[in-house]
Design a protein around this motif. Structure first.
Motif, mmCIF file in Angstrom:
data_model
loop_
_atom_site.group_PDB
_atom_site.id
_atom_site.type_symbol
_atom_site.label_atom_id
_atom_site.label_comp_id
_atom_site.label_asym_id
_atom_site.label_seq_id
_atom_site.Cartn_x
_atom_site.Cartn_y
_atom_site.Cartn_z
ATOM 1 N N ARG A 237 25.227 39.454 -7.583
ATOM 2 C CA ARG A 237 25.602 38.924 -6.270
ATOM 3 C C ARG A 237 26.525 37.714 -6.384
ATOM 4 N NH1 ARG A 237 20.743 37.629 -2.309
ATOM 5 N NH2 ARG A 237 20.571 39.910 -2.559
ATOM 6 N N GLU A 238 26.260 36.835 -7.359
ATOM 7 C CA GLU A 238 27.079 35.638 -7.524
ATOM 8 C C GLU A 238 28.514 36.004 -7.880
ATOM 9 O OE1 GLU A 238 28.121 31.513 -7.919
ATOM 10 O OE2 GLU A 238 26.685 32.705 -6.766
ATOM 11 N N THR A 239 28.679 37.028 -8.713
ATOM 12 C CA THR A 239 30.024 37.480 -9.057
ATOM 13 C C THR A 239 30.750 37.973 -7.821
ATOM 14 O OG1 THR A 239 29.372 38.092 -11.301
ATOM 15 C CG2 THR A 239 31.357 39.125 -10.440
ATOM 16 N N ARG A 240 30.061 38.748 -6.982
ATOM 17 C CA ARG A 240 30.703 39.235 -5.754
ATOM 18 C C ARG A 240 31.085 38.076 -4.848
ATOM 19 N NH1 ARG A 240 26.561 43.095 -6.158
ATOM 20 N NH2 ARG A 240 25.313 42.072 -4.536
ATOM 21 N N ARG A 241 30.202 37.096 -4.739
ATOM 22 C CA ARG A 241 30.477 35.964 -3.858
ATOM 23 C C ARG A 241 31.724 35.209 -4.314
ATOM 24 N NH1 ARG A 241 30.209 30.743 -3.667
ATOM 25 N NH2 ARG A 241 29.392 30.570 -5.781
ATOM 26 N N VAL A 242 31.788 34.932 -5.611
ATOM 27 C CA VAL A 242 32.936 34.194 -6.138
ATOM 28 C C VAL A 242 34.199 35.038 -6.075
ATOM 29 C CG1 VAL A 242 33.914 33.088 -8.181
ATOM 30 C CG2 VAL A 242 31.506 32.746 -7.624
ATOM 31 N N ALA A 243 34.093 36.296 -6.481
ATOM 32 C CA ALA A 243 35.273 37.154 -6.575
ATOM 33 C C ALA A 243 35.949 37.375 -5.231
ATOM 34 C CB ALA A 243 34.892 38.494 -7.195
ATOM 35 N N PHE A 244 35.152 37.565 -4.187
ATOM 36 C CA PHE A 244 35.741 37.887 -2.891
ATOM 37 C C PHE A 244 36.022 36.653 -2.027
ATOM 38 C CE2 PHE A 244 33.358 41.916 -3.803
ATOM 39 C CZ PHE A 244 34.486 42.659 -4.097
ATOM 40 N N GLY A 245 35.426 35.512 -2.401
ATOM 41 C CA GLY A 245 35.642 34.322 -1.597
ATOM 42 C C GLY A 245 36.470 33.245 -2.246
ATOM 43 N N ALA A 246 36.870 33.447 -3.486
ATOM 44 C CA ALA A 246 37.553 32.397 -4.240
ATOM 45 C C ALA A 246 39.003 32.223 -3.792
ATOM 46 C CB ALA A 246 37.514 32.719 -5.733
#
Length: 282
Positions: A237-246
């Motif tokens: 989940r953390e990867t998705r959060r960073v990847a799509f919101g960075a």
């Protein structure tokens, strides 16, 4: 020299690595650089360490020497060479997150500093050897990158550079759709050729004593990174959060570009061995 249409600086490079830190460690691991395959049967971890050991061999490191790791990332390369070659290493990174990770994995003979290499504060002739693994690409002033290394090295010192390089005389769609976007997305102020690097090294006072194009031996790094990123997006989940919101999320577009650029020869990977003249002028 290929220059992106949006200028990049040290602040942008630091922001890139700080924001994407958890993804970098998942996708690239602790070393944050290519692997070097000899037989093709090595694991990614073995290949990464093979590149580090190749650098150590070319530097001809001796126990007790003072060394500089320019663009040290998480400090893993510095730690490996400090332990396996019994040398002392000072590493430089722009990323506070990388330095924080390095501080949590200390080795007594390794010192990691958050500081721009172009303003390193080291004394003249204070190091016996230096290396730069895939960090020269991020340097805003590449001639100064070489000049500072020459100033800091003692007479007879060696400098090894592992670098992403543009194909000599690359033009047209290779530049427009691959190399220039890779610079922009990867926060590279410029991307040089082998000839560019050798000219800058010579102008700084170095003698180029070796060069090897290992593009075919490192290229499989990128498909491995692509698979790791896809897996991380599905399971973490953390990867998705960073990847799509960075802010720096467009950096991931460079992965397929790099795969293609290596495949067609637009991107090269070179290992340079440079030497500073000894006190006798040789």
């Amino acid at each position: 020299m290929i220059v992106p249409d949006i200028s990049q600086n040290a602040v942008a490079v630091a922001d890139h690595y700080d924001e994407l830190d958890p993804i970098y460690r998942w996708v690239w691991g602790d070393h944050v650089h290519h692997g070097l395959w000899a037989t093709g049967r090595e694991t990614p971890g073995e290949a990464v360490e093979a590149l580090v050991d190749t650098v150590g061999d070319r530097l001809e490191l001796l126990p007790g020497q003072a060394c500089i790791d320019i663009g040290c990332g998480y400090g893993s390369t510095a730690r490996r060479l400090a332990v396996t070659r019994a040398v002392r290493v000072t590493g430089f990174t722009l990323s506070a997150e990388q330095a924080r990770y390095a501080a949590a994995h200390p080795v007594p003979s390794v010192d990691i500093q958050v500081r721009d290499w172009l303003d390193n504060g080291l004394a003249d002739a204070s190091a016996d050897a230096a290396w730069s693994i895939e960090s020269s690409e991020h340097m805003v002033d590449k001639p100064r990158f070489f000049a500072e290394a020459h100033r800091v090295l003692s007479p007879g010192g060696r400098f090894v550079i592992c670098a992403w390089l543009a194909e000599t005389d690359a033009n047209g769609w290779k530049v427009r759709h691959l190399l220039e976007p890779i610079c922009r997305e990867g926060r590279l102020p410029s991307l040089g050729t082998r000839e560019d690097y050798e000219a800058m090294a010579t102008a700084a006072g170095f003698t180029v004593t070796g060069y090897e194009d290992v593009s075919r031996r490192v290229a499989r790094t990128w498909p491995i990174c692509a698979r790791r990123l896809v897996k991380a997006l599905f399971v973490d989940r953390e990867t998705r959060r960073v990847a799509f919101g960075a802010r720096n999320r467009n950096s991931f577009l460079s992965i397929p570009r790099m795969i293609l650029a290596y495949r067609i020869g637009a991107m090269r990977y070179g290992i340079f061995t440079l030497s500073k003249a000894g006190e006798d002028g040789r």
